[in-house]
Design a protein around this motif. Structure first.
Motif, PDB file in Angstrom:
ATOM      1  N   GLN A 210       0.858  -1.185   0.000  1.00  0.00           N
ATOM      2  CA  GLN A 210       0.000   0.000   0.000  1.00  0.00           C
ATOM      3  C   GLN A 210       0.887   1.226   0.000  1.00  0.00           C
ATOM      4  O   GLN A 210       1.755   1.380   0.860  1.00  0.00           O
ATOM      5  N   SER A 211       0.674   2.105  -0.965  1.00  0.00           N
ATOM      6  CA  SER A 211       1.532   3.279  -1.136  1.00  0.00           C
ATOM      7  C   SER A 211       0.995   4.476  -0.365  1.00  0.00           C
ATOM      8  O   SER A 211      -0.136   4.475   0.137  1.00  0.00           O
ATOM      9  N   GLY A 212       1.809   5.537  -0.335  1.00  0.00           N
ATOM     10  CA  GLY A 212       1.318   6.865  -0.037  1.00  0.00           C
ATOM     11  C   GLY A 212       0.770   7.467  -1.313  1.00  0.00           C
ATOM     12  O   GLY A 212       0.376   6.749  -2.242  1.00  0.00           O
ATOM     13  N   GLN A 213       0.741   8.776  -1.398  1.00  0.00           N
ATOM     14  CA  GLN A 213       0.232   9.434  -2.599  1.00  0.00           C
ATOM     15  C   GLN A 213       1.077   9.031  -3.814  1.00  0.00           C
ATOM     16  O   GLN A 213       2.306   9.167  -3.808  1.00  0.00           O
ATOM     17  N   PHE A 214       0.383   8.547  -4.838  1.00  0.00           N
ATOM     18  CA  PHE A 214       1.087   8.004  -5.998  1.00  0.00           C
ATOM     19  C   PHE A 214       0.093   7.952  -7.157  1.00  0.00           C
ATOM     20  O   PHE A 214      -0.898   7.212  -7.099  1.00  0.00           O
ATOM     21  N   ASN A 215       0.359   8.735  -8.202  1.00  0.00           N
ATOM     22  CA  ASN A 215      -0.553   8.821  -9.343  1.00  0.00           C
ATOM     23  C   ASN A 215      -0.131   7.845 -10.435  1.00  0.00           C
ATOM     24  O   ASN A 215       0.846   8.074 -11.142  1.00  0.00           O
ATOM     25  N   LEU A 216      -0.878   6.747 -10.562  1.00  0.00           N
ATOM     26  CA  LEU A 216      -0.520   5.715 -11.543  1.00  0.00           C
ATOM     27  C   LEU A 216      -0.683   6.182 -12.984  1.00  0.00           C
ATOM     28  O   LEU A 216      -0.145   5.535 -13.890  1.00  0.00           O
ATOM     29  N   ALA A 217      -1.386   7.295 -13.208  1.00  0.00           N
ATOM     30  CA  ALA A 217      -1.478   7.821 -14.571  1.00  0.00           C
ATOM     31  C   ALA A 217      -0.085   8.161 -15.101  1.00  0.00           C
ATOM     32  O   ALA A 217       0.159   8.104 -16.306  1.00  0.00           O
ATOM     33  N   ASN A 218       0.840   8.496 -14.211  1.00  0.00           N
ATOM     34  CA  ASN A 218       2.205   8.820 -14.622  1.00  0.00           C
ATOM     35  C   ASN A 218       3.030   7.577 -14.943  1.00  0.00           C
ATOM     36  O   ASN A 218       4.127   7.675 -15.491  1.00  0.00           O
ATOM     37  N   VAL A 219       2.507   6.423 -14.584  1.00  0.00           N
ATOM     38  CA  VAL A 219       3.150   5.157 -14.940  1.00  0.00           C
ATOM     39  C   VAL A 219       2.632   4.648 -16.269  1.00  0.00           C
ATOM     40  O   VAL A 219       3.370   4.055 -17.060  1.00  0.00           O
ATOM     41  N   ASP A 220       1.341   4.907 -16.541  1.00  0.00           N
ATOM     42  CA  ASP A 220       0.684   4.368 -17.724  1.00  0.00           C
ATOM     43  C   ASP A 220       0.793   2.844 -17.654  1.00  0.00           C
ATOM     44  O   ASP A 220       0.446   2.251 -16.637  1.00  0.00           O
ATOM     45  N   GLY A 221       1.297   2.187 -18.699  1.00  0.00           N
ATOM     46  CA  GLY A 221       1.409   0.729 -18.672  1.00  0.00           C
ATOM     47  C   GLY A 221       2.818   0.230 -18.408  1.00  0.00           C
ATOM     48  O   GLY A 221       3.125  -0.933 -18.666  1.00  0.00           O
ATOM     49  N   ARG A 222       3.690   1.094 -17.868  1.00  0.00           N
ATOM     50  CA  ARG A 222       5.106   0.741 -17.706  1.00  0.00           C
ATOM     51  C   ARG A 222       5.323   0.018 -16.374  1.00  0.00           C
ATOM     52  O   ARG A 222       6.006   0.516 -15.464  1.00  0.00           O
ATOM     53  N   LEU A 223       4.731  -1.145 -16.262  1.00  0.00           N
ATOM     54  CA  LEU A 223       4.914  -2.033 -15.111  1.00  0.00           C
ATOM     55  C   LEU A 223       5.496  -3.352 -15.616  1.00  0.00           C
ATOM     56  O   LEU A 223       4.980  -3.944 -16.564  1.00  0.00           O
ATOM     57  N   THR A 224       6.578  -3.786 -15.009  1.00  0.00           N
ATOM     58  CA  THR A 224       7.175  -5.076 -15.348  1.00  0.00           C
ATOM     59  C   THR A 224       7.395  -5.873 -14.070  1.00  0.00           C
ATOM     60  O   THR A 224       7.353  -5.333 -12.970  1.00  0.00           O
ATOM     61  N   MET A 225       7.641  -7.160 -14.235  1.00  0.00           N
ATOM     62  CA  MET A 225       7.953  -8.047 -13.112  1.00  0.00           C
ATOM     63  C   MET A 225       9.319  -8.682 -13.352  1.00  0.00           C
ATOM     64  O   MET A 225       9.670  -9.020 -14.492  1.00  0.00           O
ATOM     65  N   GLY A 226      10.075  -8.850 -12.269  1.00  0.00           N
ATOM     66  CA  GLY A 226      11.377  -9.478 -12.426  1.00  0.00           C
ATOM     67  C   GLY A 226      12.032  -9.837 -11.111  1.00  0.00           C
ATOM     68  O   GLY A 226      11.578  -9.431 -10.036  1.00  0.00           O
ATOM     69  N   LYS A 227      13.092 -10.605 -11.212  1.00  0.00           N
ATOM     70  CA  LYS A 227      13.937 -10.947 -10.069  1.00  0.00           C
ATOM     71  C   LYS A 227      15.122  -9.976 -10.084  1.00  0.00           C
ATOM     72  O   LYS A 227      16.147 -10.225 -10.679  1.00  0.00           O
ATOM     73  N   TRP A 228      14.901  -8.850  -9.437  1.00  0.00           N
ATOM     74  CA  TRP A 228      15.852  -7.741  -9.528  1.00  0.00           C
ATOM     75  C   TRP A 228      17.093  -7.985  -8.679  1.00  0.00           C
ATOM     76  O   TRP A 228      18.107  -7.352  -8.870  1.00  0.00           O
TER      77      TRP A 228
END
Length: 444
Positions: A426-444
């Motif tokens: 759960q985040s604090g204030q965070f506007n996902l519109a600024n992410v758009d679809g740039r979400l990836t998953m990985g073993k960083w």
């Protein structure tokens, strides 16, 4: 004993804020990894250290914090190195570019479970990269880094994919960046956040990313152990497939023309995913193609470029792909060794989770749902897939925007078992519109 100082030469703070080059940083990591004694690890929090200005130090820390104890007469450092501290060392004592890069050089095992990353547009040519790691039951922030100027995510859009491009066991992010001269470059962010520079690993001739749409995916398409990326490209009524194959420090490309006409990329849109659907050790591409009669078919491209025909591996009844809207990912959701496809389809009041499970030559499907109270407008296309709990089966993660301006990572174990609205983060204030679809998953 066994305490060492390592330096970079530059003006890494006000007023010049020099940014150390990848070559400079790589050399530093090489030296530290070589010099430090056996048994030492760059990971770990601060503990009591009498020689430190602040009385504590981490296994890998910076001079601005450690300095020297007050009795030495050398209390305040004259070389704060803000850019290096904030962007590369960071306050993540179990991650960050510096610690993770040194750990990988020393052969420390990479993570066994996946976490999300997001590229956030700060505006005015600045962007922030957020990474999270999985504990097996929650996500915790790993690093927050970025590029402070001169990097416009409007030139990237959603052209982003994750793959282990240097075969070090850690996932990397690759973005396709459109340049004003009509060319594009593949920018690489090792371990998800370590920027390898604007020259990129590949520089094209004229290449219009608007013709790729959302059709950029990652995987190991030639089975050599190094991660690659591929794009489905609208050639004006037909389809070209470009594969960008990793050498470990650059990409070479090949191209196959599937059709010069009769294959409309507008019928595919953003609905493209990658998975090893026939379990031969090479990643394949699957595209969901909307037909004029309201049905859809799952078209398969083995090794990313070998088209298996218009009949596809699955033919649906009435199925509106506009309700999927790019929420399509690949993985092994049932753990049988064959890659599958998952779609999240907007049902209006809720969501349908369709799993298309591979037999090796075709797909069958199962269906789960959240019947009400789940607004897919709050998800957009922010859906990722990875094994987040280490059970050998791929899970799904969505970033869900709440009305109070926060977001949560909702998890769907095995792609269809909802973990509840509390989420794994759960985040604090965070506007996902600024992410758009740039979400990836990985073993960083």
């Amino acid at each position: 004993t066994d305490s060492f100082g390592f330096s970079l030469m530059g003006y890494f703070h006000s007023p010049y804020y020099h940014d150390p080059t990848p070559a400079m940083r790589n050399s530093l990591y090489d030296v530290i990894a070589w010099r430090m004694p056996a048994g030492w690890s760059p990971y770990g929090s601060r503990t009591t250290y009498s020689g430190s200005l602040n009385g504590t130090a981490a296994p890998l820390d910076y001079h601005k914090w450690v300095g020297a104890n007050p009795g030495s007469g050398c209390v305040v450092t004259s070389c704060p190195g803000d850019i290096i501290i904030n962007n590369y060392i960071t306050q993540d004592f179990n991650g960050g570019e510096v610690r993770s890069s040194i750990a990988s050089r020393r052969g420390e095992a990479p993570p066994t479970v996946a976490g999300p990353s997001m590229f956030f547009d700060e505006g005015n040519g600045a962007m922030t990269i957020y990474r999270w790691k999985s504990t097996g039951s929650a996500f915790t922030p790993l690093t927050t880094t970025g590029i402070s100027s001169g990097y416009s995510l409007s030139n990237v859009g959603n052209h982003m994919a994750a793959a282990d491009v240097n075969a070090d066991g850690r996932t990397d992010n690759v973005v396709a960046y459109q340049y004003p001269d009509g060319t594009m470059r593949l920018h690489v962010f090792l371990n998800g956040s370590w920027y390898q520079g604007s020259a990129g690993w590949f520089q094209s001739g004229t290449f219009d990313l608007a013709k790729v749409g959302g059709g950029m995916v990652g995987g190991d398409f030639n089975g050599d152990g190094k991660g690659d990326v591929a794009m489905l490209y609208d050639n004006g009524g037909g389809l070209d497939i470009y594969r960008f194959l990793s050498t470990g420090n650059s990409f070479t490309s090949d191209k196959v023309t599937v059709a010069t006409s009769g294959y409309s990329m507008s019928a595919v849109g953003e609905n493209v995913a990658s998975a090893d659907v026939n379990a031969d050790g090479k990643t394949d591409i699957v595209a969901a193609y909307q037909y004029a009669d309201g049905t859809m078919r799952l078209h398969v491209f083995l090794n990313g470029n070998s088209y298996q025909g218009s009949s596809g591996w699955f033919q649906s009844g009435q199925f509106s792909m506009s309700a999927v809207a790019g929420r399509m990912v690949g993985g092994d959701f049932n753990g049988d060794g064959k890659g599958d496809i998952l779609m999240f389809k907007d049902s209006g009041p809720g969501v349908y989770m369709y799993r298309f499970l591979s037999s090796g030559t075709s797909f069958s499907y199962d269906l789960s749902s959240i019947t009400t109270g789940y607004d897919m407008d709050q998800v957009g296309s922010r859906l990722g897939a990875g094994d987040i709990n280490g059970d050998g089966k791929t899970d799904a993660v969505v970033a869900y925007q709440y009305g109070d301006g926060t977001f949560r990572f909702h998890v769907f174990i095995d792609g269809n078992s909802y973990g509840g609205s509390a989420g794994w983060y759960q985040s604090g204030q965070f506007n996902l519109a600024n992410v758009d679809g740039r979400l990836t998953m990985g073993k960083w």
